[in-house]
Structures are given as C-alpha cells and as structure tokens.
Scaffold this active site. Structure first.
Site, short mmCIF file in Angstrom:
data_model
loop_
_atom_site.label_atom_id
_atom_site.label_comp_id
_atom_site.label_asym_id
_atom_site.label_seq_id
_atom_site.Cartn_x
_atom_site.Cartn_y
_atom_site.Cartn_z
N CYS A 192 2.70 2.73 3.25
CA CYS A 192 1.95 3.71 4.04
C CYS A 192 0.99 3.01 5.01
O CYS A 192 0.89 1.78 5.03
CB CYS A 192 1.15 4.59 3.10
SG CYS A 192 -0.18 3.68 2.31
N ASP B 218 6.38 2.14 -2.96
CA ASP B 218 6.44 1.37 -1.72
C ASP B 218 6.58 -0.13 -2.00
O ASP B 218 6.25 -0.60 -3.07
CB ASP B 218 5.18 1.64 -0.88
CG ASP B 218 5.21 3.04 -0.30
OD1 ASP B 218 6.28 3.66 -0.34
OD2 ASP B 218 4.16 3.51 0.17
N CYS C 22 -3.19 1.28 -2.61
CA CYS C 22 -2.29 0.75 -1.59
C CYS C 22 -2.63 -0.71 -1.27
O CYS C 22 -1.76 -1.48 -0.89
CB CYS C 22 -2.38 1.57 -0.31
SG CYS C 22 -2.23 3.33 -0.58
N CYS D 100 3.61 4.68 -5.91
CA CYS D 100 4.30 5.43 -4.86
C CYS D 100 5.71 4.91 -4.58
O CYS D 100 6.45 5.54 -3.84
CB CYS D 100 3.49 5.35 -3.57
SG CYS D 100 3.25 3.64 -3.07
FE1 FES Z 1 2.36 3.64 -1.15
FE2 FES Z 1 0.04 3.52 0.03
S1 FES Z 1 1.03 5.29 -0.68
S2 FES Z 1 1.30 1.91 -0.55
#
Ligand code: FES
Length: 259
Positions: free
Chosen positions: A63, A40, A107, A38
């Site tokens: 998230c 992140d 995640c 993602c």
């Molecule tokens: Fe990116 Fe959960 S969607 S860490």
C-alpha cells in the site's frame, strides 16, 4: 498529526518514491518478506561494500504507507554499517516521516523486516552465524506451565492427523514457518484457529504470508501464552497481552506447540 492523516513527507515519498527497482551483482543482498496482516509483499535490495550499505532499492506489492516507509528506509540506510541498519526500527522510519497513522504502522514492518532479512542473508552468505530469533520463542515454549501436564490431553507437539482437530478451538503457537503452515492447514477442518505470537508481526516468506492473510486464521500479535489450564484436559489458556500488559483467559480445546 491527526491519527488518520498522512504527513506531507509520507505523501511526498508515496507520490515520488525514491530508489524503486532492483540491484544486481555479487555485492548485492536481497530480503523478501510478506505482511501477514494484509498479504502485501516487499523486496529490499542492498549493495554492500565492506561493512557499509552503499546503495538500496525496493520493489513492492504494497500500500501507499508501505511504499513511503520503504522509500524512506532505502534513503536512510545508504551509508549505514550493517550493524546500524540492523538496529533500524519501523519507529525510526515513521519518525523520519513525521509519523504514520497508527492503523498503518504495521505497513512499516515490511521495510524494516525486508531490510533485516537482506542483511541476514548477506551475512549467512559470508558464512557468519546469524542468530535465529525464533530460538527465543522456542526457549520460552520449553518451560511453559501446563505443557507437559496436558500432553496428549489437548496439547500437541505435532499434527499427524488433522481430523482430530475437527471443529476444535485450536491455538497454535508461532515458532516459525512450520507453525504457520500448520495453522493454515488446520483451517480445513476447523474455522477456529488462532495463531499466537509475542511479536508485532511474523517474519515469513511472502508466499506463506499471502496464504496466511487470505486464510481464516486469526493472528493474535503481541500475545504471550503463560499457562495451559484445565481439569483433566485442556480447557483454556492464560494469555498476556504484552501491549496492554493485561492477562486474560481464552477457552480453547487444543494447543499446538511445534518445538
Ligand atoms: Fe499492506 Fe500496508 S496494507 S502493507
């Protein structure tokens, strides 16, 4: 827990995350990782006294599940030895949170990976030898069936001229940051680039993870390259899906193996 529902504990840690922030000092180590699924980012800070983690904090651009799992991770590791914390898995954290929806399990990699990176960085700083997990992958690459046979006939050990890959279905074996850089670079000449890794995630620096997430590279996780096949040149590869324990063939024109 239903597969798409969050447990009360997850919601609690998401709404009231523990240990948000950073730590400073000579006894502090930090691990930063990015989630290529993602894009992140996570930073985990640990304070170490002797061999024990005495404090932990985190900062994330992630998230709700990433926040909850890292909040829980930072609570769990306080008081652990470095060896114990190295063994902490995302499953341990998910269990402590009474489960996570399967779709959000990736995640929770951020928390465990960033924690492990922090410990490794601390150990390296102390002059300890930290085994490189990519070595395992590299050893397997060395004895890959068909690699030598198709060298320069579709198997490449480096990418000197990316234009050679124009519109080719290209498989890049994950073997660290360089292989990810190459996979991303190849998307400039072909939109059919696959990055293959036997692991559930790839631990790379946050900036690279972000670029990978926003690129057109398709990442096949938990997948192992068993064999390169073809008549005169590379035509396909045999892949093992480790999770399903199933083998399948994939048609490709080029295989990039960075040793
Ligand atoms: Fe990116 Fe959960 S969607 S860490």
């Amino acid at each position: 827990m239903k597969s798409t529902k969050y447990s009360e504990k997850v919601l609690d840690h998401f709404r009231n995350p523990r240990n948000v922030g950073t730590l400073e000092g000579e006894d502090v180590a930090v691990g930063k990782v990015g989630n290529p699924t993602c894009g992140d980012i996570m930073e985990v800070y640990i304070r170490i006294d002797g061999n024990v983690i005495t404090d932990a904090k985190f900062r994330t651009f992630g998230c709700g599940s990433a926040i909850a799992t890292t909040s829980m991770t930072t609570e769990m590791v306080k008081g652990m030895t470095l060896d114990e914390a190295m063994k902490l898995t995302r499953q341990d954290v998910a269990d402590e949170l009474d489960g996570l929806p399967p779709i959000k399990m990736h995640c929770s990699n951020l928390a465990a990976d960033a924690l492990h990176e922090a410990i490794k960085s601390y150990r390296r700083g102390k002059g300890e030898e930290v085994p490189d997990e990519d070595e395992k992958v590299k050893d397997e690459i060395k004895c890959l069936v068909g690699k030598d046979e198709f060298l320069d006939k579709g198997v490449y050990l480096n990418v000197e001229d990316r234009n050679e890959f124009k519109d080719l279905r290209t498989l890049v074996l994950y073997s660290g940051d360089e292989s990810v850089e190459i996979a991303i670079e190849l998307t400039e000449v072909t939109d059919r680039v696959i990055l293959l890794t036997p692991d559930e995630t790839v631990v790379i620096n946050p900036e690279l993870a972000e670029r990978l997430a926003s690129s057109s590279v398709k990442v096949l996780y938990q997948s192992k390259l068993l064999e390169v096949r073809g008549e005169f040149e590379v035509e396909k590869v045999l892949i093992l899906n480790i999770d399903e324990d199933e083998e399948y063939e994939l048609f490709v024109d080029a295989v990039v193996i960075i040793e």
